[in-house]
Structure formats: C-alpha cells, structure tokens
Design an enzyme around this catalytic site. Sequence first.
Site, PDB file in Angstrom:
ATOM      1  N   LEU A  63       0.820  -0.834  -0.416  1.00 25.11           N
ATOM      2  CA  LEU A  63      -0.081  -0.416   0.353  1.00 25.11           C
ATOM      3  C   LEU A  63       1.163   1.269  -0.095  1.00 25.11           C
ATOM      4  O   LEU A  63       0.272   2.258   0.066  1.00 25.11           O
ATOM      5  CB  LEU A  63      -1.396  -0.138   1.213  1.00 25.11           C
ATOM      6  CG  LEU A  63      -1.731  -0.740   1.123  1.00 25.11           C
ATOM      7  CD1 LEU A  63      -3.146  -0.669   2.630  1.00 25.11           C
ATOM      8  CD2 LEU A  63      -3.087  -1.173  -0.115  1.00 25.11           C
ATOM      9  N   ASN A  94       7.340  -3.391   3.732  1.00 25.29           N
ATOM     10  CA  ASN A  94       8.220  -2.223   2.949  1.00 25.29           C
ATOM     11  C   ASN A  94       8.169  -1.039   3.050  1.00 25.29           C
ATOM     12  O   ASN A  94       8.223  -0.342   0.967  1.00 25.29           O
ATOM     13  CB  ASN A  94       9.021  -3.152   1.475  1.00 25.29           C
ATOM     14  CG  ASN A  94       7.739  -3.575   0.653  1.00 25.29           C
ATOM     15  OD1 ASN A  94       7.220  -3.737   0.657  1.00 25.29           O
ATOM     16  ND2 ASN A  94       8.320  -3.525  -0.508  1.00 25.29           N
ATOM     17  N   ASP A 305       0.354  -9.818  -5.448  1.00 22.83           N
ATOM     18  CA  ASP A 305       1.446  -8.860  -4.586  1.00 22.83           C
ATOM     19  C   ASP A 305       1.020  -7.539  -5.710  1.00 22.83           C
ATOM     20  O   ASP A 305       2.022  -7.379  -6.194  1.00 22.83           O
ATOM     21  CB  ASP A 305       2.708  -9.568  -5.126  1.00 22.83           C
ATOM     22  CG  ASP A 305       4.017  -9.223  -5.267  1.00 22.83           C
ATOM     23  OD1 ASP A 305       4.072  -8.393  -3.991  1.00 22.83           O
ATOM     24  OD2 ASP A 305       4.787  -9.388  -6.013  1.00 22.83           O
ATOM     25  N   HIS A 309       3.546   1.083  -8.742  1.00 23.57           N
ATOM     26  CA  HIS A 309       4.711   2.564  -9.075  1.00 23.57           C
ATOM     27  C   HIS A 309       4.530   3.904  -9.961  1.00 23.57           C
ATOM     28  O   HIS A 309       2.714   3.204 -10.425  1.00 23.57           O
ATOM     29  CB  HIS A 309       5.695   2.070  -9.882  1.00 23.57           C
ATOM     30  CG  HIS A 309       6.635   0.668  -9.330  1.00 23.57           C
ATOM     31  ND1 HIS A 309       7.448   0.741  -7.826  1.00 23.57           N
ATOM     32  CD2 HIS A 309       6.515  -0.916  -9.155  1.00 23.57           C
ATOM     33  CE1 HIS A 309       7.397  -0.413  -7.218  1.00 23.57           C
ATOM     34  NE2 HIS A 309       7.157  -1.829  -8.173  1.00 23.57           N
TER      35      HIS A 309
END
Lengths: 431, 308
Positions: A63, A94, A305, A309
Amino acid sequence: MRVLIRGGRVIDPSRGLDAVRDVAIDGGIIRAISEQIEERGHEIIDATNCVVAPGFIDMHVHLREPGQTHKETIATGTAAAVAGGFTAVACMPNTTPAIDTPAVIAEIAQRVAQAGLARVYPIGAITQGRKGEQLAPYHELAMAGAVAFSDDGSTVENVRVLRNAALYARDVKGPFISHCIDDELHGDAVMNEGKHSAMLGLPASPRLAEDVIVARDILVAADTHKPWHIAHISTATSLDIIRWARSRSTAITCEVTPHHLLLHDDLFVDYHARAKVAPPLRGADDSAALRAAVRDGTIDVFATDHAPHTMEEKAQLLSIAPVGFSGLEVAVGAYAHAIPDLPLDRFITLLSTRPAQILGVEGGTLAVGARADVTIFGERPWTVDARTFYSKGKNTPFDGFTFERRIVATVVGGRLAYHAERGIIEPLAYA
Amino acid sequence: MQTRSAPRSLLDIDDLSRDEIALVIRRSGEFRTQLPDRSLLAGVPILNLFFEASTRTATSFTLAEQRVGADVITFAPGTSSLGKGETIADTAITLRAIGVRVIVVRHHESGFPRRLAEAFDGHVVNAGDGTRAHPTQALLDLATLHAEFGRFEGLRVAIVGDILHSRVARSNIVGMKMLGIDITLVGPPTLLPDAFAQEGVRIERDFDAVLPHVDAVMMLRIQRERIAASLLPALADYTIGYQLGTQRLRVLPKGAIILHPGPYNRGVELTDEALADPRSRYETQVTNGVFVRMAALDMLVNGSAVRA
C-alpha cells in the site's frame, strides 16, 4: 444500515453451501440467508446470475504508505481493493519507515479508518528496517495488530538470524512469510533466465534463485516449528519442495499471483519494464505447473502482490525501473482466465477462506452472525484499461486483456463499498 | 532484386532482409574498390551518441559518415542522467528538433536503442547495446566471410568463447541463421548456457571436435572480470579448453579463416601465432567495417530501392 443481497448463487466453502439465496445484512452482521427474504427498508443489491461469496482477502499487497505516497496511499490502495472485490488486504512492511514498530501500525490504522473502504491487516517486519540483522519486536507488533511477519521485497539472507527470528516468534500469532529470492543468484536480473533472456541479452535470474531459498526456509520452518507461508511462488521445483515438506508434516502454505499463472518471459521483447516483477515471469512449463498445483491443492491462496509504481518509474530503462505492478483490480478476472474450469467453491476458498485461516483473521465465511464482508461477482466479459484503475499505479501487463469474470459489488462490514455500475461508494467519513 | 521500403532503423541485423544484407555487402565491396563522392549523405546531420567507451566502432562510424558527406556530431555523455529512461523521449524530441536525422547510439543497457527509436522521428543505428546486438559488426563479419567464400549458404562457422556476454555473437547468430550458415557455439556452460540452443544453432563443448570441420572460427574476447564473477577458475584453465593456439591451428583446415571482433586478448582466447596466422582476418574485418557502415547508412537514409 440494512442491505439485502437478492437472488444470488451463494457459495460458502466454509459451510459447504451452494444455492440461490437472499442474504440479509443488518448492523454489519449477516442476519439471515434463505430462499426468500422480505424487504424491510433494506438497500437492495440485485445479485441475479451472480455469485455471492465470503469477502475476498488479498494477503499480499503493497500500500506504499507510509513513505511512498506518490506510488499509492492507503486510500487509493483500499479503493483499488474493493474495486477488485477484496474486502480485506494484508499490507507488506516494505514501507518507509518499515512496519517494525507499533507506531507505524497505529499510523496505518488511522489512515485505514479515514479511508473507510477495505480492511487492512498489517504485516510486521521480520527484522528491524528489513535489514536482515536485528529481530523485530514480534510481541509488540502482534499486539498492535500485525497478522504475520515478513521482510517481503528482501530475503533474510543470514540463516542464523532467520532461525533465531523463527524460534523467538514461534509462539507469536501469525506465520512468517518468505520472499524467496537469493540475492546473489538473482544479481541485477531483470527477467527469467532462459531461452528468451539468452537472445535478448538481458541479465537474468535462474529458477534456482527461488528454489534454493524455498528449500532453506522450509528446513528452518521444520527446525523451529514456526508456521510458514511462501509468497509468490513461481517455479515447478518450488512446488515439489513444498509437496515434500507437507509429506513430512511441516506447516507450509503458499500463494500464487495471477501474473505467474498467466504470463511468460517472452513479454520482454520490447525492453519495456511493464512486466518486470520479482520473482520474474517464468516460462510456459512453470506456469502450467502452477496451474496444476492450484488444481491439486498444493497452492493454498491466490494473492496479487499488488505493487504499484508511477508511470514515470516504470517507463525507465529495464535496469532502473522498479519491480512490480498493480494487481488488485484485475486479479479476479485474471485468475478465472488462467484456470477457467476451477470449481467455484475452490476459487472462493483460495481467495477467501484459506487466507483468513492462514492469517488467523475473521472472515472467509457467510455464516449467520458473521461479519458481513461479501464479494459478488459474475461472468461478465470486460477489457482491462489500466487508466481507469483506482490504484495510483496505472501499470499492468494485463492492460488490454479481455477477462470473463468481473466483480459486481463489494460489501465491507455490511456497507456497500463498490458497485460495478456506481464505482466506489464513498464512506460517510468522506462526506 | 526484391526491395522494400527503407528500414527506419537498424537495431539488429534482422531489421534488414536477406536481399538488403546482400546489397549492403555488395555496396561495401564497391566502396572498398572506389570511394564514393561525398554526395551520398551530403549534409545529413548524424549524431554519434556513445554512452559507453568505444574506440574502433566510434572511429569507424565517424570515418564512414565523413566519407559519405554527412554532418557529423559526436557526443559522449558517458553514463550520465541522459541514460535514464525518463529522459529518453525528451532527449529524442530535442535531438530531432535540433535537426538530427540519424542517431548512431551505443549504450551499456540492452534495448536502449530500441526504446530511443520508439521516441525518435528519424533513423537509429545501433552501434552496440548491452549484451544484445551489434548489427554493423555482424554485417562486417558477413562481408568478410562473403569476400572469402563468395557465398553464405552451407558455410560452417564456430563462434567460440563468452557467448553469454557478447552482443557480437548474438547479432551474428541472428544474421548467420537468416543466411543459411551452419552455426556451432563453443564455450563452457558458464559463458554459454544451454539456453542458447535453438533451431539452426548447435552447442558444442569440445572445441577440438568442432575445429576440423569449420570454414571460419570466430574467437570472442575473454575478460578477466569473468574470473572475479566466478564464471572462470583462471584464464590459464580456460585456454586449455578454448584457446586457439599452436595445436589447434594445425587442426584448423587450411582454407578456413579466423575472425575476431576485437579488441583481442593476446595469449588468452588466441595466441600471437593465431593472430599472425595467414588465415587471420582481423585487420580485414576492421577495414570492412568502414565500408559496411557507409553502405548501411546509405541504405537507411536513401532507401534500398534507390541503389538496387
């Protein structure tokens, strides 16, 4: 708020139910499921010719918040989730900073409440800062709401650290989740090693880079008796290793993404990064093995997954562009397209019942009295247009694909959050 | 002769048809005999854009461009920010606005020329990208083979050494397959993965078994970095299996030739003796490079039909 889901084929694998039924929801709880329920001030959702399922849970999403809100926010990510039929998602750690303190989890919870769309289950880091060195505070993270632990995006390279982490966290609720890629073997790879990388002249990652860590982590799981989940499995050999582990009663589960089921490494011929992902897209033999493993039960969970971006980031040269792409909004269509003959109860188990079990969270059932998280879908052909995504990441190698199955409506906690014709239905917090 | 409209760019050798390859080679032979006047590409602005160090290829292109009368601009940005993807399109637009019509580009990353060609409204010539392609090198290798044997079909060529990291090998594999040349790749599995096996391309680990049956052997440069990357134990160990030296020169057929794209490592992939062998065509290859590049640029800019 009262909601009546009318005339749908209700499939609840948790109770072996498959029948045309009405579903009445009140106060966020499933109040009744029967052949005909009288309307009493309900908001009606017409589910004729649709499947009504326990809410889908995607146990592997990114997220990007905190810290990378140019890629995604919790608001846009959860909007993408409900548009993709997911009533809940588990978010990987991450972020910047990583999810390695209760404070970060508290911040996420606040953003989730503000967004008011899908539920979000944080996944805590295995090591502080995901650096693979110091153990993260598992008890604190679990108390704050972490449902699992992972350094996803990185592999814990040091086996001593990983073993100690698993031993220490053995009795903490929530499995470890492995990102199985050996850094040294993977190197600066941008794609799968094989005949295509050979002639394209691109740095490539061998299947062994995954297999060797899957095997290692399974041995650590067996040694430490820690329940373990293998993320985004992509090779035939990894599946064989998992089958072997289960034959020895090691508690191992695993997931597969839609892109590894459907796509191959020939997508790199134009040198664009839209299909750059970790682990890389493999060959046809691997995706066939993955589909077979879904059918035979080796694979427990469908997970996306989802890794958004910006277009600018993905438009860079292959070596520079980041790995991953948006997945939430195409997932259900892509899974059904990959394995069209998969029985619906199994399809729903992979998307709902099993992820709830593995994460130990509420959900995965339509039992009367359960929380009213419901996903409604139908066989309605549609063509993927990434520009229309709710996710900030408008990037997917499935852009332009035509899929047969589509989300019709998503109900979270008894509230209609998404409807195919109405789009995202903004929660009151937005008003 | 069958012709088609001028290819917009030369990104790899299969951007040319078999007939066009033959035409480039024939024209390069003519240029070698008699240089054209400087009207072929008179005043055409060509930008040599080398992101990666190059001596022979850059010089060869520059000389070729000057000999056909082009306006040559040379720019060596190194690995600066211009190499980053987000500026590829902007760079291309700027260069076209300036008036550049042809970009000769070398880049350390496979696929860069292709991405540039998508954005640039002009001709892009790949002067070597990553480990992907080096089409004008393949053309000059083919020209050298043709000058020697007068044909391609059925020629037996062995490409030996570090195939994995060689853009020269890849372009030659593509070009030679198109032209019916029998290709054998030779090297250790770390430098020549099995994945290179494909229709029309054989992989052989035993150099000595291949050597007596070739018309040409193309030796590839072996770099010391491969030892550091644990792809080789030592150069000396490599030479046992794959060096072209005294013993193997005896086995190489008399009518065969030795090719090397350069720069070579004396004493590694081949010995002084092999370089001095009358069958070595290293210098001929370099010389042919200029003429082949003249012919290729002429074909791209002026169109194949013009000269056919």
